[in-house]
Scaffold this active site. Structure first.
Site, PDB file in Angstrom:
ATOM      1  N   ARG A   5       0.806  -1.221   0.000  1.00 22.91           N
ATOM      2  CA  ARG A   5       0.000   0.000   0.000  1.00 22.91           C
ATOM      3  C   ARG A   5       0.837   1.267   0.000  1.00 22.91           C
ATOM      4  O   ARG A   5       0.606   2.193  -0.762  1.00 22.91           O
ATOM      5  CB  ARG A   5      -0.891   0.074   1.248  1.00 22.91           C
ATOM      6  CG  ARG A   5      -2.265  -0.451   1.103  1.00 22.91           C
ATOM      7  CD  ARG A   5      -2.763  -0.877   2.467  1.00 22.91           C
ATOM      8  NE  ARG A   5      -1.841  -1.873   2.992  1.00 22.91           N
ATOM      9  CZ  ARG A   5      -1.913  -3.154   2.679  1.00 22.91           C
ATOM     10  NH1 ARG A   5      -2.869  -3.592   1.935  1.00 22.91           N
ATOM     11  NH2 ARG A   5      -1.005  -4.008   3.131  1.00 22.91           N
ATOM     12  N   THR A   6       1.825   1.324   0.902  1.00 23.58           N
ATOM     13  CA  THR A   6       2.548   2.583   1.063  1.00 23.58           C
ATOM     14  C   THR A   6       3.302   2.930  -0.219  1.00 23.58           C
ATOM     15  O   THR A   6       3.209   4.053  -0.731  1.00 23.58           O
ATOM     16  CB  THR A   6       3.510   2.499   2.260  1.00 23.58           C
ATOM     17  OG1 THR A   6       2.760   2.121   3.407  1.00 23.58           O
ATOM     18  CG2 THR A   6       4.180   3.835   2.522  1.00 23.58           C
ATOM     19  N   LYS A  56      26.505  -3.021  -0.672  1.00 22.03           N
ATOM     20  CA  LYS A  56      27.954  -2.771  -0.639  1.00 22.03           C
ATOM     21  C   LYS A  56      28.362  -2.022   0.621  1.00 22.03           C
ATOM     22  O   LYS A  56      29.504  -1.609   0.767  1.00 22.03           O
ATOM     23  CB  LYS A  56      28.358  -1.944  -1.864  1.00 22.03           C
ATOM     24  CG  LYS A  56      27.992  -2.588  -3.188  1.00 22.03           C
ATOM     25  CD  LYS A  56      28.389  -1.660  -4.343  1.00 22.03           C
ATOM     26  CE  LYS A  56      27.833  -2.186  -5.664  1.00 22.03           C
ATOM     27  NZ  LYS A  56      27.966  -1.190  -6.737  1.00 22.03           N
ATOM     28  N   ARG A  90      11.537   3.700   3.076  1.00 24.54           N
ATOM     29  CA  ARG A  90      11.159   2.759   4.137  1.00 24.54           C
ATOM     30  C   ARG A  90      12.428   2.023   4.551  1.00 24.54           C
ATOM     31  O   ARG A  90      13.176   1.530   3.690  1.00 24.54           O
ATOM     32  CB  ARG A  90      10.111   1.770   3.647  1.00 24.54           C
ATOM     33  CG  ARG A  90       9.917   0.626   4.632  1.00 24.54           C
ATOM     34  CD  ARG A  90       8.666  -0.156   4.359  1.00 24.54           C
ATOM     35  NE  ARG A  90       7.486   0.637   4.655  1.00 24.54           N
ATOM     36  CZ  ARG A  90       6.239   0.144   4.665  1.00 24.54           C
ATOM     37  NH1 ARG A  90       6.031  -1.119   4.380  1.00 24.54           N
ATOM     38  NH2 ARG A  90       5.214   0.915   4.957  1.00 24.54           N
ATOM     39  N   HIS A 141       5.784   5.729  11.553  1.00 26.32           N
ATOM     40  CA  HIS A 141       5.223   5.680  10.196  1.00 26.32           C
ATOM     41  C   HIS A 141       4.335   6.929  10.054  1.00 26.32           C
ATOM     42  O   HIS A 141       3.104   6.848  10.059  1.00 26.32           O
ATOM     43  CB  HIS A 141       4.415   4.395  10.036  1.00 26.32           C
ATOM     44  CG  HIS A 141       4.100   4.026   8.616  1.00 26.32           C
ATOM     45  ND1 HIS A 141       4.191   4.912   7.562  1.00 26.32           N
ATOM     46  CD2 HIS A 141       3.698   2.851   8.065  1.00 26.32           C
ATOM     47  CE1 HIS A 141       3.844   4.308   6.443  1.00 26.32           C
ATOM     48  NE2 HIS A 141       3.545   3.052   6.720  1.00 26.32           N
TER      49      HIS A 141
HETATM   50  N1  ASP Z   1       1.514  -1.383   6.779  1.00 25.20           N
HETATM   51  C1  ASP Z   1       1.780  -0.932   8.128  1.00 25.20           C
HETATM   52  C2  ASP Z   1       3.261  -0.706   8.333  1.00 25.20           C
HETATM   53  O1  ASP Z   1       4.001  -0.692   7.387  1.00 25.20           O
HETATM   54  C3  ASP Z   1       1.176  -1.822   9.148  1.00 25.20           C
HETATM   55  C4  ASP Z   1       1.710  -3.216   9.235  1.00 25.20           C
HETATM   56  O2  ASP Z   1       2.602  -3.618   8.477  1.00 25.20           O
HETATM   57  O3  ASP Z   1       1.216  -3.937  10.102  1.00 25.20           O
HETATM   58  O4  ASP Z   1       3.662  -0.504   9.454  1.00 25.20           O
END
Ligand code: ASP
Length: 319
Positions: free
Chosen positions: A65-66, A95, A116, A144
């Site tokens: 999703r993100t 590396k 991320r 987050h």
């Molecule tokens: N998608 C959210 C996160 O990246 C929640 C999860 O993974 O549980 O933190």
């Protein structure tokens, strides 16, 4: 270096969103209003806002999703997207390159970096050398921030307000980074009460709980679901972050914190169930068709909130 759109965290005029710490209520409302506006703009108008810009996405941990909502948000605003998925394997992290060096270099190619990472603090420190906005798309068990923004946006759209609500957060509050950021944003709103519902070993980290309380958030440990659920406005459910557990013992008691038809029947008619997704077994699919189940609408809101954040940090209104 804790930043929203406030002065904190600016370096040479660059605004990052790497933690929720520096955010103000004004930032939250500005982004919510902008998200509302952007979702109504015609496609052609939207595509002018970041035309010609380049957004880099670097994902060192898995995401569906993100990443896709950020990339779609950037594309809809007219920006181009370059990226490294599975960046642990497919980037020069392999590396031994540091995140600070990555930010310096990718910052010369792109106008913003969405990242991320598996470590909770590295990106916060590394952002201080970045020449372009860094947007935290999830940092280990830490934070987050953009998820918190879309969570609050969803509460506001669903219930018409954020202040004065009773929010129960349930599940893995120890490793669940979305809860950490959400509570840190909720503390900006007056009259919020938060009840914590979790297996014994998966409570909110103690220093975090102390800090939130010291900053004025009304935080209390919950009792049996039958007592708590009839009194909540929002039930924020989370999955157990199995990939972060240090021992299987941490799972003890987890099965009590699931939502099925019995728990649903305890909630007031106006209440809403949120979940950052992905769901595993903590919400029974039988709940999905109830109007109180807001988690799929919440995921859609993520697109508009991420558009708003990119637009604001990159000056899509022509600034
Ligand atoms: N998608 C959210 C996160 O990246 C929640 C999860 O993974 O549980 O933190």
């Amino acid at each position: 270096m804790l930043t929203g759109a406030s002065e904190t965290g600016r370096r040479g005029g660059v605004r990052h969103l790497v933690t929720t710490d520096g955010l103000t209520r004004e930032d939250v409302f500005r982004w919510m209003r902008l998200a509302q506006t952007l979702r109504t703009l015609p496609r052609g108008v939207l595509a002018q806002r970041l035309a010609g810009r380049v957004i880099a996405t670097l994902f060192y941990e898995p995401s569906t999703r993100t990443r896709l909502s950020f990339e779609s948000a950037a594309l809809k605003l007219g920006a181009h997207v370059v990226g490294a998925e599975n960046a642990v394997e497919n980037s020069s992290a392999k590396k031994g390159e540091t995140l600070a060096d990555v930010f310096r270099i990718v910052g010369a190619y792109a106008d913003a970096i969405v990242v991320r990472h598996h470590e909770p603090y590295t990106m916060v420190e590394a952002a201080s050398v970045a020449p372009v906005p860094i947007i935290n798309a999830g940092a280990g068990w830490g934070e987050h921030p953009t998820q918190a923004m879309l969570d609050v946006y969803t509460i506001w759209r669903e219930l018409g307000r954020v202040e004065g609500l009773h929010v129960a957060v349930m599940g893995d509050l120890k490793y669940g980074r979305t809860v950490h950021s959400l509570l840190n944003v909720l503390r900006l709103f007056p009259g919020i009460r938060v009840t914590l519902l979790h297996p014994p070993s998966l409570g909110l980290p103690e220093t975090m709980a102390q800090r939130l309380k010291a900053e004025g958030l009304q935080l209390q440990e919950g009792g049996p679901l039958a007592d708590v659920l009839p009194r909540v406005d929002v039930l924020y459910q989370t999955r157990i972050q199995r990939e972060r557990l240090t021992s299987q013992d941490e799972l003890d008691g987890a099965s009590q914190y699931r939502i099925g038809p019995v728990e649903l029947a305890l909630l007031p008619a106006h209440a809403r169930i949120l979940h950052p997704l992905p769901r595993v077994d903590e919400i029974d699919p039988a709940v999905d068709d109830d109007p109180r189940a807001a988690y799929f609408r919440q995921a859609e809101n993520g697109l508009y909130m991420r558009m708003a954040i990119l637009d604001d940090l990159l000056g899509g209104d022509g600034r």
